[in-house]
Design a protein around this motif. Structure first.
Motif, PDB file in Angstrom:
ATOM      1  N   THR A   6      10.949 -13.846   8.915  1.00 31.05           N
ATOM      2  CA  THR A   6      11.851 -13.224   9.897  1.00 31.05           C
ATOM      3  C   THR A   6      13.186 -14.069  10.413  1.00 31.05           C
ATOM      4  O   THR A   6      13.520 -14.701   9.363  1.00 31.05           O
ATOM      5  CB  THR A   6      10.717 -13.070  11.159  1.00 31.05           C
ATOM      6  OG1 THR A   6      11.551 -12.535  12.346  1.00 31.05           O
ATOM      7  CG2 THR A   6      10.412 -14.501  11.608  1.00 31.05           C
ATOM      8  N   GLU A   7      13.679 -13.424  11.477  1.00 32.95           N
ATOM      9  CA  GLU A   7      14.796 -13.927  11.677  1.00 32.95           C
ATOM     10  C   GLU A   7      15.076 -14.305  13.070  1.00 32.95           C
ATOM     11  O   GLU A   7      14.272 -13.621  13.924  1.00 32.95           O
ATOM     12  CB  GLU A   7      16.032 -13.441  11.295  1.00 32.95           C
ATOM     13  CG  GLU A   7      16.482 -11.993  12.144  1.00 32.95           C
ATOM     14  CD  GLU A   7      15.349 -10.865  11.891  1.00 32.95           C
ATOM     15  OE1 GLU A   7      15.026 -10.840  10.683  1.00 32.95           O
ATOM     16  OE2 GLU A   7      14.997 -10.074  12.631  1.00 32.95           O
ATOM     17  N   LEU A  12      17.613 -19.235  24.003  1.00 33.66           N
ATOM     18  CA  LEU A  12      17.775 -19.487  25.284  1.00 33.66           C
ATOM     19  C   LEU A  12      18.020 -20.995  25.862  1.00 33.66           C
ATOM     20  O   LEU A  12      17.043 -21.779  25.626  1.00 33.66           O
ATOM     21  CB  LEU A  12      16.871 -18.955  26.232  1.00 33.66           C
ATOM     22  CG  LEU A  12      16.841 -17.362  26.036  1.00 33.66           C
ATOM     23  CD1 LEU A  12      15.698 -16.887  25.234  1.00 33.66           C
ATOM     24  CD2 LEU A  12      16.189 -16.745  27.381  1.00 33.66           C
ATOM     25  N   ARG A  13      18.896 -21.614  26.702  1.00 34.02           N
ATOM     26  CA  ARG A  13      18.868 -22.995  27.200  1.00 34.02           C
ATOM     27  C   ARG A  13      18.036 -22.960  28.434  1.00 34.02           C
ATOM     28  O   ARG A  13      18.404 -22.105  29.308  1.00 34.02           O
ATOM     29  CB  ARG A  13      20.295 -23.349  27.447  1.00 34.02           C
ATOM     30  CG  ARG A  13      20.110 -24.850  27.790  1.00 34.02           C
ATOM     31  CD  ARG A  13      21.501 -25.594  27.889  1.00 34.02           C
ATOM     32  NE  ARG A  13      22.102 -25.768  26.351  1.00 34.02           N
ATOM     33  CZ  ARG A  13      21.424 -26.916  25.603  1.00 34.02           C
ATOM     34  NH1 ARG A  13      20.718 -27.430  26.113  1.00 34.02           N
ATOM     35  NH2 ARG A  13      21.863 -27.014  24.355  1.00 34.02           N
ATOM     36  N   ARG A  14      16.978 -23.737  28.489  1.00 34.01           N
ATOM     37  CA  ARG A  14      16.202 -23.811  29.661  1.00 34.01           C
ATOM     38  C   ARG A  14      16.641 -25.056  30.476  1.00 34.01           C
ATOM     39  O   ARG A  14      16.561 -25.228  31.818  1.00 34.01           O
ATOM     40  CB  ARG A  14      14.650 -24.082  29.146  1.00 34.01           C
ATOM     41  CG  ARG A  14      14.185 -22.841  28.259  1.00 34.01           C
ATOM     42  CD  ARG A  14      14.081 -21.442  29.010  1.00 34.01           C
ATOM     43  NE  ARG A  14      13.170 -20.520  28.333  1.00 34.01           N
ATOM     44  CZ  ARG A  14      13.021 -19.276  28.727  1.00 34.01           C
ATOM     45  NH1 ARG A  14      13.615 -18.873  29.865  1.00 34.01           N
ATOM     46  NH2 ARG A  14      12.464 -18.343  28.025  1.00 34.01           N
ATOM     47  N   THR A  15      16.937 -26.081  29.822  1.00 34.24           N
ATOM     48  CA  THR A  15      17.374 -27.520  30.467  1.00 34.24           C
ATOM     49  C   THR A  15      18.342 -28.038  29.616  1.00 34.24           C
ATOM     50  O   THR A  15      18.549 -27.503  28.324  1.00 34.24           O
ATOM     51  CB  THR A  15      16.047 -28.399  30.794  1.00 34.24           C
ATOM     52  OG1 THR A  15      15.859 -29.147  29.782  1.00 34.24           O
ATOM     53  CG2 THR A  15      14.928 -27.632  31.387  1.00 34.24           C
ATOM     54  N   SER A  20      14.577 -22.438  24.134  1.00 37.03           N
ATOM     55  CA  SER A  20      13.549 -21.553  23.663  1.00 37.03           C
ATOM     56  C   SER A  20      14.289 -20.648  22.436  1.00 37.03           C
ATOM     57  O   SER A  20      15.496 -20.526  22.581  1.00 37.03           O
ATOM     58  CB  SER A  20      13.367 -20.512  24.979  1.00 37.03           C
ATOM     59  OG  SER A  20      12.469 -21.180  25.977  1.00 37.03           O
ATOM     60  N   PHE A  21      13.464 -20.444  21.608  1.00 35.24           N
ATOM     61  CA  PHE A  21      14.104 -19.537  20.329  1.00 35.24           C
ATOM     62  C   PHE A  21      13.029 -18.447  20.364  1.00 35.24           C
ATOM     63  O   PHE A  21      11.764 -18.561  20.402  1.00 35.24           O
ATOM     64  CB  PHE A  21      13.835 -20.549  19.110  1.00 35.24           C
ATOM     65  CG  PHE A  21      14.529 -21.843  19.383  1.00 35.24           C
ATOM     66  CD1 PHE A  21      15.966 -21.765  18.756  1.00 35.24           C
ATOM     67  CD2 PHE A  21      14.213 -22.921  19.817  1.00 35.24           C
ATOM     68  CE1 PHE A  21      16.723 -23.041  18.657  1.00 35.24           C
ATOM     69  CE2 PHE A  21      15.045 -24.123  19.854  1.00 35.24           C
ATOM     70  CZ  PHE A  21      16.110 -24.033  19.345  1.00 35.24           C
ATOM     71  N   LEU A  83      20.257 -23.568  15.006  1.00 32.20           N
ATOM     72  CA  LEU A  83      19.679 -22.196  14.483  1.00 32.20           C
ATOM     73  C   LEU A  83      20.400 -21.061  15.605  1.00 32.20           C
ATOM     74  O   LEU A  83      20.357 -21.137  16.570  1.00 32.20           O
ATOM     75  CB  LEU A  83      18.283 -22.175  14.914  1.00 32.20           C
ATOM     76  CG  LEU A  83      17.249 -21.089  14.130  1.00 32.20           C
ATOM     77  CD1 LEU A  83      17.272 -21.382  12.585  1.00 32.20           C
ATOM     78  CD2 LEU A  83      16.140 -20.945  14.598  1.00 32.20           C
ATOM     79  N   LYS A  84      20.724 -19.947  14.886  1.00 33.58           N
ATOM     80  CA  LYS A  84      21.413 -18.800  15.670  1.00 33.58           C
ATOM     81  C   LYS A  84      20.902 -17.408  15.226  1.00 33.58           C
ATOM     82  O   LYS A  84      19.972 -17.494  14.334  1.00 33.58           O
ATOM     83  CB  LYS A  84      22.862 -18.806  15.380  1.00 33.58           C
ATOM     84  CG  LYS A  84      23.404 -18.872  14.031  1.00 33.58           C
ATOM     85  CD  LYS A  84      24.846 -19.212  13.877  1.00 33.58           C
ATOM     86  CE  LYS A  84      25.323 -19.129  12.443  1.00 33.58           C
ATOM     87  NZ  LYS A  84      24.596 -19.467  11.354  1.00 33.58           N
ATOM     88  N   PRO A  85      20.859 -16.478  16.093  1.00 32.76           N
ATOM     89  CA  PRO A  85      20.485 -15.238  15.800  1.00 32.76           C
ATOM     90  C   PRO A  85      20.703 -14.997  14.412  1.00 32.76           C
ATOM     91  O   PRO A  85      21.987 -14.885  14.081  1.00 32.76           O
ATOM     92  CB  PRO A  85      21.122 -14.294  16.903  1.00 32.76           C
ATOM     93  CG  PRO A  85      21.401 -15.168  17.991  1.00 32.76           C
ATOM     94  CD  PRO A  85      21.650 -16.624  17.504  1.00 32.76           C
ATOM     95  N   GLY A  86      19.725 -14.237  13.770  1.00 33.26           N
ATOM     96  CA  GLY A  86      20.009 -13.892  12.567  1.00 33.26           C
ATOM     97  C   GLY A  86      19.555 -14.896  11.384  1.00 33.26           C
ATOM     98  O   GLY A  86      19.579 -14.495  10.234  1.00 33.26           O
ATOM     99  N   ASP A  87      19.391 -16.136  11.772  1.00 31.41           N
ATOM    100  CA  ASP A  87      18.885 -17.054  10.758  1.00 31.41           C
ATOM    101  C   ASP A  87      17.535 -16.997  10.447  1.00 31.41           C
ATOM    102  O   ASP A  87      16.715 -16.629  10.991  1.00 31.41           O
ATOM    103  CB  ASP A  87      19.206 -18.613  11.206  1.00 31.41           C
ATOM    104  CG  ASP A  87      20.560 -18.990  11.345  1.00 31.41           C
ATOM    105  OD1 ASP A  87      21.399 -18.370  10.681  1.00 31.41           O
ATOM    106  OD2 ASP A  87      20.710 -19.931  12.088  1.00 31.41           O
ATOM    107  N   TRP A  88      17.184 -17.386   8.992  1.00 31.32           N
ATOM    108  CA  TRP A  88      15.777 -17.092   8.698  1.00 31.32           C
ATOM    109  C   TRP A  88      14.905 -18.250   9.218  1.00 31.32           C
ATOM    110  O   TRP A  88      14.947 -19.295   9.381  1.00 31.32           O
ATOM    111  CB  TRP A  88      15.725 -17.535   7.054  1.00 31.32           C
ATOM    112  CG  TRP A  88      14.639 -17.466   6.275  1.00 31.32           C
ATOM    113  CD1 TRP A  88      13.882 -16.170   5.885  1.00 31.32           C
ATOM    114  CD2 TRP A  88      13.744 -18.480   6.109  1.00 31.32           C
ATOM    115  NE1 TRP A  88      12.779 -16.467   5.238  1.00 31.32           N
ATOM    116  CE2 TRP A  88      12.505 -18.037   5.623  1.00 31.32           C
ATOM    117  CE3 TRP A  88      13.783 -19.962   6.335  1.00 31.32           C
ATOM    118  CZ2 TRP A  88      11.492 -18.781   5.008  1.00 31.32           C
ATOM    119  CZ3 TRP A  88      12.621 -20.580   5.860  1.00 31.32           C
ATOM    120  CH2 TRP A  88      11.451 -20.073   5.120  1.00 31.32           C
ATOM    121  N   ALA A  89      13.403 -17.541   9.109  1.00 26.83           N
ATOM    122  CA  ALA A  89      12.406 -18.420   9.454  1.00 26.83           C
ATOM    123  C   ALA A  89      11.276 -17.471   9.090  1.00 26.83           C
ATOM    124  O   ALA A  89      11.080 -16.541   8.754  1.00 26.83           O
ATOM    125  CB  ALA A  89      12.461 -18.689  11.361  1.00 26.83           C
TER     126      ALA A  89
END
Ligand SMILES: Cc1cc2nc3c(=O)[nH]c(=O)nc-3n(C[C@H](O)[C@H](O)[C@H](O)COP(=O)(O)OP(=O)(O)OC[C@H]3O[C@@H](n4cnc5c(N)ncnc54)[C@H](O)[C@@H]3O)c2cc1C
Length: 235
Positions: A6-7, A12-15, A20-21, A83-89
């Motif tokens: 997926t990607e 989201l920054r929580r603290t 969160s990813f 890691l940024k939107p679009g990166d593989w995982a």
């Protein structure tokens, strides 16, 4: 079980130290229970590296899978931080029995720092599904800024009398009216006076989980009344 490439869809920054990813769901029948965990591979210096993560979203929050991590100095953490939107995982799972009890309705959650993730998933799920769990969360953190999901926990508490949150801070800000110090058996007995009637869930770094379990056993609670989720990899 599910297993898919997926990607990353959102970060989201929580603290100041926690992010969160979120990941797109790229397979059919991707199910999990609140409180479970999964495995994630990302590329670290061009090589695949795998870690375990609890879901921090609830199964009722659809359309993505989310986990939440404290960013440390490790190579894995640093790759994650970038890691940024679009990166593989690659994701696979789910696993684990640290889930809402079918038998017990009165629950107590004990956690420190990043250990909140499976508990947040269970609280969100219970609230959104209108389940009849009565939950007390005792949540320890170093400072006010490091309380993950703070505003959401407050909103959940306002939404139902069946959820109560007690924060404990090591270094509180001026004017703090909450508890100060670390979670121990005296504090547990004070803020959860009906502790004998509750099933306990402890989640966080292994050393914290062991210490809190010892304190619960010292209060006379039987081992069967304590469920644990140890985040191996943190000291
Ligand atoms: C069931 C479970 C759920 C978890 N949920 C979360 C979560 O929701 N959020 C979160 O931030 N962390 C979670 N963790 C911990 C996470 O998998 C990482 O180990 C942790 O984030 C430390 O990673 P790091 O990048 O800081 O350090 P790293 O340098 O990558 O790891 C620190 C040390 O721990 C060792 N290590 C890492 N993972 C494991 C492992 N699984 N078994 C044995 N040794 C290991 C490494 O080899 C290294 O020596 C969970 C762990 C488990 C087992």
């Amino acid at each position: 079980m599910w297993d898919f490439d997926t990607e990353c869809s959102e970060v989201l920054r929580r603290t100041p130290t926690i992010k969160s990813f979120r990941f797109s769901i790229r397979a059919k029948n991707v199910r999990f229970r609140a409180g479970q965990f999964f495995y994630m591979d990302i590329l670290v210096a061009g090589e695949k590296a795998r870690h375990h993560f609890s879901f921090s979203n609830s199964p009722a929050e659809r359309g993505y899978l989310e986990f939440t991590k404290r960013i440390t100095a490790s190579a894995y953490s640093q790759a994650l931080d970038a890691l940024k939107p679009g990166d593989w995982a690659h994701l696979s799972g789910p696993e684990g029995e640290f889930t809402l009890s079918r038998k017990w309705k009165k629950l107590a959650f004990l956690s420190g720092g990043i250990g909140i993730t499976p508990l947040r998933s269970m609280m969100r799920y219970s609230l959104d599904k209108g389940l009849d769990y009565d939950i007390v969360l005792l949540y320890g953190n170093s400072s006010y800024e490091e309380i993950a999901f703070r505003e959401e926990l407050e909103a959940m508490e306002r939404a139902t009398p069946r959820l109560r949150v007690v924060h404990v801070l090591i270094a509180p800000p001026p004017g703090w009216r909450g508890k100060v110090g670390r979670i121990d058996s005296a504090l547990m007995a004070e803020v959860i006076p009906d502790y004998r009637e509750r099933l306990f869930y402890i989640s966080g770094p292994p050393r914290m989980v062991m210490s809190l379990e010892d304190q619960l056993l010292a209060l006379g609670l039987p081992q069967e009344q304590v469920k644990r989720d140890s985040f191996i990899g943190y000291e």
